[in-house]
Design a protein around this motif. Structure first.
Motif, PDB file in Angstrom:
ATOM      1  N   ASN A 102      -3.985   4.376  16.578  1.00 17.12           N
ATOM      2  CA  ASN A 102      -4.046   5.992  17.317  1.00 17.12           C
ATOM      3  C   ASN A 102      -2.758   5.470  16.375  1.00 17.12           C
ATOM      4  O   ASN A 102      -1.811   6.623  16.664  1.00 17.12           O
ATOM      5  CB  ASN A 102      -3.743   6.146  18.495  1.00 17.12           C
ATOM      6  N   ASP A 103      -2.055   4.256  15.444  1.00 20.39           N
ATOM      7  CA  ASP A 103      -0.656   4.519  15.522  1.00 20.39           C
ATOM      8  C   ASP A 103      -0.274   5.341  13.730  1.00 20.39           C
ATOM      9  O   ASP A 103       0.879   4.484  13.341  1.00 20.39           O
ATOM     10  CB  ASP A 103       0.138   3.109  15.461  1.00 20.39           C
ATOM     11  N   ILE A 104      -1.496   5.306  13.364  1.00 18.01           N
ATOM     12  CA  ILE A 104      -1.313   6.208  11.784  1.00 18.01           C
ATOM     13  C   ILE A 104      -1.693   7.334  12.045  1.00 18.01           C
ATOM     14  O   ILE A 104      -2.852   7.668  13.251  1.00 18.01           O
ATOM     15  CB  ILE A 104      -2.097   4.985  11.159  1.00 18.01           C
ATOM     16  N   SER A 105      -1.784   8.448  10.860  1.00 23.84           N
ATOM     17  CA  SER A 105      -2.107   9.206  11.205  1.00 23.84           C
ATOM     18  C   SER A 105      -4.062  10.008  11.327  1.00 23.84           C
ATOM     19  O   SER A 105      -4.367   9.134  10.535  1.00 23.84           O
ATOM     20  CB  SER A 105      -1.566  10.571   9.525  1.00 23.84           C
ATOM     21  N   PRO A 106      -4.181  10.288  11.580  1.00 22.37           N
ATOM     22  CA  PRO A 106      -5.277  10.373  11.729  1.00 22.37           C
ATOM     23  C   PRO A 106      -5.689  11.459  10.007  1.00 22.37           C
ATOM     24  O   PRO A 106      -5.234  12.042   9.181  1.00 22.37           O
ATOM     25  CB  PRO A 106      -5.920  11.701  12.495  1.00 22.37           C
ATOM     26  N   GLY A 107      -7.352  11.446   9.537  1.00 17.79           N
ATOM     27  CA  GLY A 107      -7.765  11.738   8.094  1.00 17.79           C
ATOM     28  C   GLY A 107      -8.472  12.765   8.083  1.00 17.79           C
ATOM     29  O   GLY A 107      -9.241  12.655   8.969  1.00 17.79           O
TER      30      GLY A 107
ATOM     31  N   TRP B  15      -5.147  22.195   5.184  1.00 13.05           N
ATOM     32  CA  TRP B  15      -3.263  22.623   6.162  1.00 13.05           C
ATOM     33  C   TRP B  15      -2.594  21.568   6.627  1.00 13.05           C
ATOM     34  O   TRP B  15      -1.062  21.649   6.913  1.00 13.05           O
ATOM     35  CB  TRP B  15      -3.579  24.043   6.513  1.00 13.05           C
ATOM     36  N   ASN B  16      -3.006  21.177   7.447  1.00  7.87           N
ATOM     37  CA  ASN B  16      -2.951  20.062   8.511  1.00  7.87           C
ATOM     38  C   ASN B  16      -2.390  19.065   7.637  1.00  7.87           C
ATOM     39  O   ASN B  16      -1.268  18.500   8.463  1.00  7.87           O
ATOM     40  CB  ASN B  16      -4.389  19.488   9.594  1.00  7.87           C
TER      41      ASN B  16
ATOM     42  N   MET C 267       5.982   0.643   3.462  1.00  6.44           N
ATOM     43  CA  MET C 267       6.312   1.325   1.609  1.00  6.44           C
ATOM     44  C   MET C 267       5.487   1.854   0.796  1.00  6.44           C
ATOM     45  O   MET C 267       5.195   3.094   0.724  1.00  6.44           O
ATOM     46  CB  MET C 267       6.637  -0.090   0.028  1.00  6.44           C
ATOM     47  N   TYR C 268       3.730   1.528   1.202  1.00  3.29           N
ATOM     48  CA  TYR C 268       3.318   2.654   0.918  1.00  3.29           C
ATOM     49  C   TYR C 268       2.835   3.771   2.102  1.00  3.29           C
ATOM     50  O   TYR C 268       2.250   4.668   1.183  1.00  3.29           O
ATOM     51  CB  TYR C 268       0.993   1.756   1.195  1.00  3.29           C
ATOM     52  N   LEU C 269       3.084   3.799   2.706  1.00  6.18           N
ATOM     53  CA  LEU C 269       2.764   4.622   3.917  1.00  6.18           C
ATOM     54  C   LEU C 269       3.984   5.857   3.634  1.00  6.18           C
ATOM     55  O   LEU C 269       3.510   7.556   3.600  1.00  6.18           O
ATOM     56  CB  LEU C 269       2.835   4.177   5.648  1.00  6.18           C
ATOM     57  N   LYS C 270       4.912   5.908   2.841  1.00  6.15           N
ATOM     58  CA  LYS C 270       5.765   6.798   2.385  1.00  6.15           C
ATOM     59  C   LYS C 270       5.106   7.212   0.645  1.00  6.15           C
ATOM     60  O   LYS C 270       5.061   8.396   0.773  1.00  6.15           O
ATOM     61  CB  LYS C 270       7.295   5.544   2.236  1.00  6.15           C
ATOM     62  N   ILE C 271       4.853   6.379   0.571  1.00  7.00           N
ATOM     63  CA  ILE C 271       4.020   7.023  -0.557  1.00  7.00           C
ATOM     64  C   ILE C 271       2.554   8.204   0.259  1.00  7.00           C
ATOM     65  O   ILE C 271       2.464   9.034  -1.223  1.00  7.00           O
ATOM     66  CB  ILE C 271       3.754   5.925  -1.708  1.00  7.00           C
ATOM     67  N   LYS C 272       1.682   7.552   0.804  1.00  2.91           N
ATOM     68  CA  LYS C 272       0.555   7.982   0.606  1.00  2.91           C
ATOM     69  C   LYS C 272       0.552   9.244   1.412  1.00  2.91           C
ATOM     70  O   LYS C 272       0.210  10.332   0.982  1.00  2.91           O
ATOM     71  CB  LYS C 272       0.463   7.228   2.127  1.00  2.91           C
ATOM     72  N   ARG C 273       2.291   9.338   1.959  1.00  3.71           N
ATOM     73  CA  ARG C 273       2.203  10.497   2.530  1.00  3.71           C
ATOM     74  C   ARG C 273       2.985  11.539   1.560  1.00  3.71           C
ATOM     75  O   ARG C 273       2.390  13.434   1.116  1.00  3.71           O
ATOM     76  CB  ARG C 273       3.947  10.637   3.204  1.00  3.71           C
ATOM     77  N   LEU C 274       3.924  10.682   0.171  1.00  2.00           N
ATOM     78  CA  LEU C 274       3.971  12.157  -0.540  1.00  2.00           C
ATOM     79  C   LEU C 274       2.791  12.703  -1.153  1.00  2.00           C
ATOM     80  O   LEU C 274       2.879  13.546  -2.069  1.00  2.00           O
ATOM     81  CB  LEU C 274       4.698  10.980  -1.911  1.00  2.00           C
ATOM     82  N   ILE C 275       1.982  11.302  -1.643  1.00  2.00           N
ATOM     83  CA  ILE C 275       0.440  11.308  -2.637  1.00  2.00           C
ATOM     84  C   ILE C 275      -0.434  12.609  -1.799  1.00  2.00           C
ATOM     85  O   ILE C 275      -1.202  13.972  -1.765  1.00  2.00           O
ATOM     86  CB  ILE C 275      -0.672  10.937  -2.536  1.00  2.00           C
ATOM     87  N   ASP C 276      -0.261  12.710  -0.013  1.00  2.00           N
ATOM     88  CA  ASP C 276      -0.865  14.176   0.604  1.00  2.00           C
ATOM     89  C   ASP C 276      -0.005  14.837   0.723  1.00  2.00           C
ATOM     90  O   ASP C 276      -0.863  16.358   0.829  1.00  2.00           O
ATOM     91  CB  ASP C 276      -0.754  13.843   2.100  1.00  2.00           C
ATOM     92  N   ILE C 277       1.365  15.649   0.450  1.00  2.00           N
ATOM     93  CA  ILE C 277       2.164  16.684   0.093  1.00  2.00           C
ATOM     94  C   ILE C 277       1.162  16.713  -1.102  1.00  2.00           C
ATOM     95  O   ILE C 277       1.158  18.239  -1.338  1.00  2.00           O
ATOM     96  CB  ILE C 277       3.291  16.283   0.610  1.00  2.00           C
ATOM     97  N   ILE C 278       0.864  16.782  -2.259  1.00  2.00           N
ATOM     98  CA  ILE C 278       0.974  16.591  -3.865  1.00  2.00           C
ATOM     99  C   ILE C 278      -0.776  17.232  -3.513  1.00  2.00           C
ATOM    100  O   ILE C 278      -0.529  18.852  -3.757  1.00  2.00           O
ATOM    101  CB  ILE C 278       1.430  15.787  -4.644  1.00  2.00           C
ATOM    102  N   LEU C 279      -1.369  16.524  -3.055  1.00  2.00           N
ATOM    103  CA  LEU C 279      -3.148  16.936  -3.141  1.00  2.00           C
ATOM    104  C   LEU C 279      -3.214  17.851  -1.833  1.00  2.00           C
ATOM    105  O   LEU C 279      -3.912  18.912  -2.788  1.00  2.00           O
ATOM    106  CB  LEU C 279      -3.497  15.597  -3.064  1.00  2.00           C
ATOM    107  N   SER C 280      -2.395  18.386  -1.637  1.00  2.00           N
ATOM    108  CA  SER C 280      -3.241  18.890  -0.076  1.00  2.00           C
ATOM    109  C   SER C 280      -1.898  20.357  -1.036  1.00  2.00           C
ATOM    110  O   SER C 280      -3.067  21.588  -0.809  1.00  2.00           O
ATOM    111  CB  SER C 280      -2.394  18.913   0.789  1.00  2.00           C
TER     112      SER C 280
ATOM    113  N   SER D 269      -3.404  12.792   7.222  1.00  2.00           N
ATOM    114  CA  SER D 269      -3.550  12.752   6.041  1.00  2.00           C
ATOM    115  C   SER D 269      -4.993  12.745   5.286  1.00  2.00           C
ATOM    116  O   SER D 269      -6.076  13.186   6.146  1.00  2.00           O
ATOM    117  CB  SER D 269      -3.281  10.821   5.925  1.00  2.00           C
ATOM    118  N   ILE D 270      -4.900  12.640   4.314  1.00  2.00           N
ATOM    119  CA  ILE D 270      -6.517  12.849   3.818  1.00  2.00           C
ATOM    120  C   ILE D 270      -6.822  11.310   3.850  1.00  2.00           C
ATOM    121  O   ILE D 270      -8.283  11.541   4.351  1.00  2.00           O
ATOM    122  CB  ILE D 270      -6.087  12.882   1.556  1.00  2.00           C
TER     123      ILE D 270
END
Length: 212
Positions: A133-138, A101-102, A1-14, A109-110
């Motif tokens: 290696n199974d999560i987005s690099p930051g 941008w990435n 669940m948190y990974l979906k929230i994490k992606r949303l946070i990434d989009i908004i903050l970036s 991810s941040i």
């Protein structure tokens, strides 16, 4: 669940970061262009989630004569390649800003393990042991607030695994603000070598190992 929230946070903050920092980006781009020949941005193939490849973006800090796809610590006398503007950008970590941008497009991810070069096979193999290696690099991560360039590969991979095992909103917050402190203090920045982090023992870091 948190990974979906994490992606949303990434989009908004970036997105906010791209808008607010755009004038600052223009100033840095002009300074880089006036300082040395070559493109303003530097692209390099890195390892993303599930070991896919993508081009990471950085402000160029080295001359165009620098050998490609070679980590700085493996260059002989790396100082000869770093530009005057590049020294400032690397010391302050401002060269990493284009990675916003990435993050916005979903390649990073941040917070997460720093993306390895495509040919850093030792680091990639070590990270496989911990599922790192199974999560987005930051843009920054747990290893970056615990040693940065000073860390040997085995310790860096274990710390990345520790992040994967404990990933949460509060761990990300700790990494974010810890990075600000590290950048201000220039902690763990080593040009031309990974260094020996004597205060950290690779065996002392307890991380659950994932088996494939």
């Amino acid at each position: 669940m948190y990974l979906k929230i994490k992606r949303l946070i990434d989009i908004i903050l970036s997105l906010i970061g791209l808008i607010i920092l755009s004038p600052f980006f223009l100033i840095l781009m002009l300074a880089i262009k006036l300082d040395s020949k070559g493109p303003v941005l530097f692209k390099q193939k890195r390892v993303g989630i599930y070991k896919t490849h993508f081009n990471i973006l950085k402000f160029r800090t080295m001359s165009i004569e620098t050998p490609k796809d070679t980590p700085t610590h493996l260059l002989q006398n790396p100082e000869q390649y770093i530009t005057k503007m590049g020294k400032f950008l690397r010391k302050t970590s401002l060269d990493e800003l284009p990675q916003i941008w990435n993050i916005f497009v979903g390649q990073m991810s941040i917070i997460g393990p720093r993306p390895a070069l495509w040919n850093q096979y030792g680091l990639i193999e070590e990270r496989d042991k911990y599922g790192a290696n199974d999560i987005s690099p930051g843009l920054t991560g747990w290893a970056q607030i615990n040693g940065r360039d000073e860390l040997p590969i085995e310790v860096k991979a274990k710390l990345d695994g520790e992040y994967v095992a404990k990933i949460s909103f509060w761990v990300d917050v700790k990494c974010f603000f810890g990075t600000i402190v590290s950048v201000v203090k220039s902690d763990g920045v080593v040009e031309g070598g990974t260094g020996e982090l004597v205060q950290k023992d690779v065996k002392s870091i307890k991380v659950p190992i994932r088996r494939s």
